[in-house]
Design an enzyme around this catalytic site. Structure first.
Site, PDB file in Angstrom:
ATOM      1  N   HIS A 810      38.476  30.657  41.598  1.00  0.00           N
ATOM      2  CA  HIS A 810      37.917  30.991  40.283  1.00  0.00           C
ATOM      3  C   HIS A 810      36.665  31.819  40.516  1.00  0.00           C
ATOM      4  O   HIS A 810      35.664  31.319  41.025  1.00  0.00           O
ATOM      5  CB  HIS A 810      37.576  29.723  39.502  1.00  0.00           C
ATOM      6  CG  HIS A 810      37.214  29.986  38.069  1.00  0.00           C
ATOM      7  ND1 HIS A 810      36.218  30.858  37.682  1.00  0.00           N
ATOM      8  CD2 HIS A 810      37.713  29.471  36.916  1.00  0.00           C
ATOM      9  CE1 HIS A 810      36.123  30.876  36.365  1.00  0.00           C
ATOM     10  NE2 HIS A 810      37.022  30.042  35.867  1.00  0.00           N
ATOM     11  N   SER A 811      36.693  33.082  40.120  1.00  0.00           N
ATOM     12  CA  SER A 811      35.559  33.982  40.304  1.00  0.00           C
ATOM     13  C   SER A 811      34.462  33.682  39.284  1.00  0.00           C
ATOM     14  O   SER A 811      34.677  32.991  38.286  1.00  0.00           O
ATOM     15  CB  SER A 811      36.021  35.428  40.159  1.00  0.00           C
ATOM     16  OG  SER A 811      34.920  36.307  40.254  1.00  0.00           O
TER      17      SER A 811
END
Length: 953
Positions: A810-811
């Protein structure tokens, strides 16, 4: 001529000890004959298990010996049938020896003995091959009944020192054997250690031998009995002799009997059950408030204004107004009934209105419980009952969440469609409230508590704040602290199932210490142990961290009776009002540690769970200082036990201990029933297909503010996912209900699960579910100098005999471009460092072909985009290398979350292939195709989104 009364001639007589001899001989013959015959005829077959056989495993388990094959199964069943006669006679003789007119305990123990006998017949004659579920039900019931049977026999033991000594030794050995038994079972089942099942089998056989030996001790008691057969109608022939009946009256001489002896009054027992259920309702409503509030900042992506309702807990401040305090205390039944409005909220569809109803319920509940504690301060035994109900209510809430996969069945986020029991919970709450408030303290709130009113009310309030926060944030779900110490595969620490039951056992032990040893519970030494436990939990992982968690759980529950008893000596407005206010500040602080990017002043608390834990223990320390000051000095040692002042108080305490024991047994049973099978099969194994997906699940709350696990399960199952990455999945905080959606999904879908970085790692969460065994996994926190932390999982799965790496990532957010650039570089290097086939299931926050996309996809990482021509993406991406890509689809979310489900299909062992031209679904094998049900309008609001599935030859 036949006698005219019951004083007929004696036909036969024999000592009662022969009942014990017969029972012991027949029971041992059943097991040993099966063992001898099984080893003689089917040795290699009965030592074989699902992982290993001879020579790694060389000793058979009890279940394999007695139930798997003919003829050993028949030997066992015949001798067990013979055992049943002496068994019923043994139970009857034990009752005759221990029965007293004013005690119901002997009846309860006798009933338990009969129940054990019947359930033994159940698992004996219904084998696991006949009906696995019923076999397990009978077996679990038998094991559960063993605990009250053993403890009851110890409590009722006559004055026979030799028999008592042997019972204590055998009972201690029996319960002590359970610990290594479970350990080696986990080594076999989870870790797949060769030979572990053989060691487990030795402990399993030991349990059998000890169980039978415990009942064999009755030979020392029954030798004083003579069983006489009389002819009262003159129908017999042969020699006759007169034998006088012996009447044996025994007195109990154990401390347990002082608590559990005497008459068992069902009305009093029902009062205790009602009190505990009311405590359960309180904790259910309090834990639901944060979950209801969280819905709004979640959708606003920042503060929404609705967060102010968490201040509803400070309602005890109103008790500072003397006339109002008197009014509340005199009308506690009405106050408590009004608080039940929070349980009606589930039926209200509009989220805002549901939140307001929950808020009112929590407002009235906190007010009512604070008033109830204060009103009982002049009557120590009644105050103890209220504190027991309060603490056991928390334990009951934790047990309920353990049974319902971390959801409370009466929360407003639950309803019939997702597993809620709201109607039943509300009905029971009304009945329990009406019963438990029949006798209230009246004007008791105006009577001072016994002893000097020393100590600081402010310090007592701070102690309550730390106590309530610790109970809520760490103990309201049995898996919370386990998720703190989880570090991935291979398993090196506790599992939510079954070790959640161990956490609840520690809670129960702590509560007993708080009641029986209050001087220990309030001591600085015990406080130091609790503080060390908190530090170990915060700073260590795996088993080391969990040992700290158990020490902390024990201390928190032990401190509850001491801190609340001290606080009620002062004004409830100060202690409970200020206590809940500081508690609210602590709640916000522990959310701020991860939500720092969305709140004012957030960077101060960024990633500082250590600050929160330190503050929690300092607050509890303030309460301990006040409690020590307010306690009159005693000449007894600090370890001296406190006993209720009168028999009625002792009997009242026993009912709450019965409930505690029942809750612990229920928790252990749930752990057994929920233990995963680890026997999972991919959907299209013959084609060697991996169907992988990525989904941002929005913290398991759907658009209508209901828990979404069941709807998620249906979609993941129908799409036939073998591997799925879930993002925004860390719910182990007060504001999210201390939940874990992966437990239900993994167990219901039959998948391994890696929870990802835990709550103390300060991310929004990433999780991996896989039909394939997870050989190894590591958790990563990617560089995030400005914005929120970016979590990643790097796991290696065994897919059809080939090792495949799976990355879940998850950026950071769009507002922090430098964070996202650094994260892209980190992950590209991580993916490029593996030579194995790999799949990335991710949330990248970039457009295809632009910016950081070219870092994720390229030579450095070696990864390819599953569909470079899909220009509609912004967040979710599936990348791969070393696998043959054969399919890609996007499935609409309906109202479950705010993000679609993206799915890719890959074939193992075929290389990447270079085909870029797609083909029709009819032109690829059936196992490569996506389900037809999602074409067109789809099902349940789910359909193929933006385009029909794409296939590559």
């Amino acid at each position: 001529m036949a006698p005219k009364n019951r004083e007929g001639d004696v036909v036969a007589s024999f000592s009662g000890k022969w009942i014990s001899y017969a029972h012991t001989a027949a029971a041992y013959a059943a097991f040993l004959s099966a063992f001898i015959v099984g080893c003689g005829l089917h040795y290699r077959k009965i030592v074989q298990n699902e992982h290993f056989g001879y020579p790694q495993e060389w000793f058979p388990s009890v279940s394999a010996t007695i139930g798997d094959r003919y003829p050993e199964r028949s030997f066992f069943q015949v001798f067990i049938a013979i055992t049943s006669g002496p068994r019923f006679a043994l139970v009857a003789l034990w009752y005759c020896m221990t029965a007293k007119r004013d005690s119901a305990l002997p009846k309860f123990v006798a009933g338990t003995g009969i129940f054990r006998t019947l359930t033994c017949g159940g698992w004996t004659y219904v084998t696991s091959t006949d009906d696995h579920n019923w076999h397990d039900i009978f077996m679990i019931s038998y094991l559960i009944a063993t605990v009250p049977w053993t403890l009851g026999c110890l409590a009722l033991s006559p004055r026979n020192p030799t028999a008592v000594k042997y019972r204590k030794i055998l009972a201690g050995a029996f319960f002590g054997t359970l610990v290594p038994l479970m350990y080696f079972f986990l080594q076999h089942k989870v870790h797949k250690v060769p030979g572990a099942y053989t060691t487990y089998a030795f402990f399993e056989w030991s349990l059998v031998l000890l169980d039978v030996a415990f009942d064999a001790v009755t030979v020392l008691d029954f030798e004083g009995f003579e069983i006489v057969v009389k002819d009262v109608k003159g129908v017999s022939r042969g020699n006759k002799q007169v034998v006088a009946d012996a009447v044996l009256e025994k007195e109990k001489n154990t401390e347990a009997a002082q608590v559990f002896g005497g008459g068992f009054a069902w009305p009093a027992a029902l009062d205790a059950v009602a009190d505990v259920y009311n405590g359960f309702v309180f904790w259910s409503m309090l834990t639901s408030l944060g979950l209801s509030v969280w819905y709004f900042p979640l959708w606003h992506m920042g503060l929404s204004g609705y967060e102010v309702v968490i201040m509803s807990t400070v309602s005890p401040f109103l008790l500072g107004i003397r006339p109002l305090r008197s009014l509340v205390i005199r009308n506690l039944r009405i106050m408590h009934l009004l608080s039940l409005s929070g349980l009606v909220a589930w039926a209200i569809k509009k989220p805002e209105h549901r939140l307001f109803v929950v808020t009112f319920g929590v407002f009235m509940s906190c007010l009512s419980w604070a008033a109830a504690f204060y009103a009982e301060r002049s009557q120590p035994h009644r105050l103890e009952a209220r504190i027991s109900a309060f603490a056991l209510g928390l334990l009951a809430s934790s047990v309920a969440k353990f049974a319902f996969y971390t959801n409370n069945p009466i929360w407003p986020a639950m309803h019939a469609a997702n597993g809620g029991w709201n109607k039943l919970g509300l009905a029971l709450a009304v009945l329990a409230m009406l019963r438990s408030t029949r006798h209230t303290a009246g004007n008791g709130g105006d009577l001072p508590a016994p002893g000097p009113s020393k100590g600081s009310p402010t310090l007592a309030a701070l102690g309550l704040a730390g106590l309530f926060f610790a109970m809520h944030s760490l103990l309201s779900d049995s898996s919370t602290m386990i998720s703190w110490v989880w570090e991935g595969y291979p398993v090196r620490g506790p599992l939510a199932v079954p070790h959640g039951s161990v956490t609840m056992l520690a809670m129960g032990v702590g509560l007993l210490i708080g009641h029986f040893y209050p001087s220990v519970a309030r001591s600085w030494t015990f406080y130091g142990i609790g503080s060390v436990g908190a530090a170990v939990l915060t700073g260590f992982s795996n088993w080391s961290g969990y040992y700290g968690a158990l020490a902390l759980a024990t201390y928190i529950m032990a401190a509850a009776p001491v801190l609340i008893s001290s606080a009620v000596k002062h004004s409830p407005a100060t202690t409970f009002g200020l206590g809940f206010l500081v508690y609210n500040i602590m709640v916000l602080a522990h959310v701020w540690t991860v939500a720092y990017a969305f709140v004012p002043g957030g960077p101060i608390m960024r990633e500082h769970t250590d600050y929160v834990m330190s503050a929690m223990m300092l607050l509890i320390g303030c309460g301990v200082f006040s409690a020590i000051t307010s306690t009159p000095p005693s000449g007894s040692s600090s370890s001296a036990r406190t006993k209720p002042a009168n028999p009625a108080a002792r009997k009242q305490r026993s009912y709450y201990i019965y409930i505690l024991l029942a809750l612990e047994l229920l928790g252990a049973s749930i752990a057994y029933l929920r233990f995963p099978s680890y026997n999972y099969t991919p959907y299209h194994a013959p084609d060697k297909v991996i169907t992988a997906g990525i989904w941002t699940i929005h913290f398991g709350i759907d658009n209508d503010m209901y828990s979404s696990e069941h709807r998620m399960r249906d979609l993941l199952r129908d799409v036939e996912l073998d591997v799925v990455g879930l993002l925004e999945s860390d719910l182990q905080r007060i504001i999210m209900g201390n939940r874990d959606v992966t437990q239900f999904l993994a167990e219901d879908l039959g998948m391994y699960v890696d929870y990802g970085p835990g709550p103390n790692k300060h991310t929004w969460g990433a999780a991996l579910l896989s039909k394939f065994p997870i050989v190894e996994s590591k958790h990563h926190l990617l560089p995030s100098p400005v914005g929120e932390l970016a979590p990643a999982i790097h796991a290696t799965i065994d897919a059809y005999g080939e090792l495949v790496d799976v990355f879940v990532f998850h950026s950071g957010q769009e507002e922090d471009p430098e964070d996202r650039r650094l994260q892209a570089e980190y992950l590209a290097n991580l993916m490029g460092g593996t030579k194995r086939p790999a799949i990335l299931l991710s949330y990248l926050v970039t457009k295809p072909g632009e910016g950081n996309y070219n870092t994720f996809v390229g030579q450095k990482s070696g990864m390819r985009d599953i569909d470079p021509k899909d220009w509609q993406r912004w967040c979710e991406y599936i990348l791969f290398k070393g696998l043959k890509r054969v399919g890609y689809a996007r499935v609409s979310r309906d109202t479950i979350t705010d993000t679609e489900l993206q799915v890719g299909k890959f074939v193992v062992g075929r290389g990447e292939g270079g085909e870029e031209t797609t083909v029709r679904g009819e032109d690829v094998p059936q196992g490569w195709r996506f389900p037809e049900m999602f074409r067109g309008n789809g099902v349940r609001g789910h359909h193929y989104h933006d385009f029909e599935p794409k296939y590559w030859p």
